[in-house]
Design an enzyme around this catalytic site. Structure first.
Site, short mmCIF file in Angstrom:
data_model
loop_
_atom_site.label_atom_id
_atom_site.label_comp_id
_atom_site.label_asym_id
_atom_site.label_seq_id
_atom_site.Cartn_x
_atom_site.Cartn_y
_atom_site.Cartn_z
N LYS A 25 -16.78 -6.24 -67.58
CA LYS A 25 -16.81 -7.40 -66.65
C LYS A 25 -17.57 -8.42 -67.37
CE LYS A 25 -18.17 -8.60 -61.64
NZ LYS A 25 -19.08 -9.85 -62.51
N SER A 82 -20.60 -7.34 -68.24
CA SER A 82 -21.81 -6.70 -66.85
C SER A 82 -22.66 -5.87 -67.66
CB SER A 82 -20.89 -6.47 -65.94
OG SER A 82 -22.04 -6.06 -64.97
N SER A 83 -24.29 -5.58 -67.52
CA SER A 83 -24.72 -4.29 -68.09
C SER A 83 -24.47 -3.68 -67.29
CB SER A 83 -26.55 -5.84 -67.41
OG SER A 83 -26.79 -5.22 -65.98
#
Length: 245
Positions: free
Chosen positions: A54, A48-49
């Site tokens: 994640k 995830s960014s």
């Protein structure tokens, strides 16, 4: 323009179904600790960014977005068809543009969904088995054998204490170990139970409609035999499973 409306409506229906499947996969793969975590989707990005580590379900999300666009295209086509006057409709360009766009996007989405998500899904067998055994609702399967009143009592105790219904049944010796395991077999929990009627057993044997003898241990053994090629049973037809049994 009526035929174009009908065709677009069918594309919209397909888009809605695909989006629903994508939503289900996102929900079933949520977690690993704060969600369902029943299945694993193939990781298609490093993370995830905003949340390190994640991995987002980007393929189902892309399918969702494609579906939203196709549904929007359908509305544009509907309004363009409605805008005709008598036997003349000057809105054909936007109708054709959106139809072709929807066809192209859905084709690409189906291919992407299949190759980059569906084919790589694996099941978290241990997690699923634990969830079943820890579920209070599992007492419903035991109710025909220990009675409704006792089942209700056990369910209340399980809710108050956090204990497993199955553990309490064993502790109170309400059923023997073999009977408990037979009741807990996936086929007896998800289809017509083989514990009640010989006629049902005969029907199941003839049709192979579910695996009444299969347990989670059987599934693990099958996976070991195939060296992990079948992380779950999605590659097998009912006929294959019947033959294996």
């Amino acid at each position: 323009m009526g035929d174009f409306i009908t065709f677009s409506g069918l594309l919209r229906r397909l888009a809605v179904k695909l989006s629903k499947i994508a939503n289900d996969l996102r929900l079933l793969s949520s977690g690993p600790r704060g969600g369902f975590n029943d299945i694993n989707l193939p990781a298609m990005q490093p993370g995830s960014s905003i949340m390190p580590g994640k991995v987002n379900p980007v393929i189902p999300e892309a399918v969702n977005q494609t579906a939203f666009q196709v549904i929007g295209n359908d509305l544009a086509i509907t309004m363009a068809a409605e805008a005709g006057q008598l036997q003349l409709n000057a809105m054909e360009p936007v109708i054709i543009y959106n139809l072709l766009s929807s066809l192209r996007m859905l084709t690409n989405a189906c291919d992407m969904f299949t190759e980059r998500c569906i084919k790589g899904i694996t099941a978290n067998v241990d997690k699923c088995e634990k969830m079943v055994r820890d579920s209070i609702g599992i007492v419903t399967a035991f109710s025909p054998f220990i009675g409704y009143e006792k089942s209700s009592q056990l369910a209340k105790q399980a809710l108050q204490t956090g204990r497993s219904v199955v553990d309490m049944i064993k502790e109170e010796k309400l059923l023997d170990e073999e009977k408990i395991e037979n009741i807990m077999r996936p086929a007896n929990l998800t289809g017509p139970s083989s514990l009640f009627s010989e006629s049902q057993l005969k029907t199941v044997d003839e049709t192979g409609t579910h695996l009444r003898h299969s347990s989670f241990a059987d599934f693990r053994a099958l996976e070991n035999e195939t060296k992990g090629a079948a992380a779950h049973l999605r590659y097998y037809s009912l006929a294959d499973l019947s033959a294996i049994q």
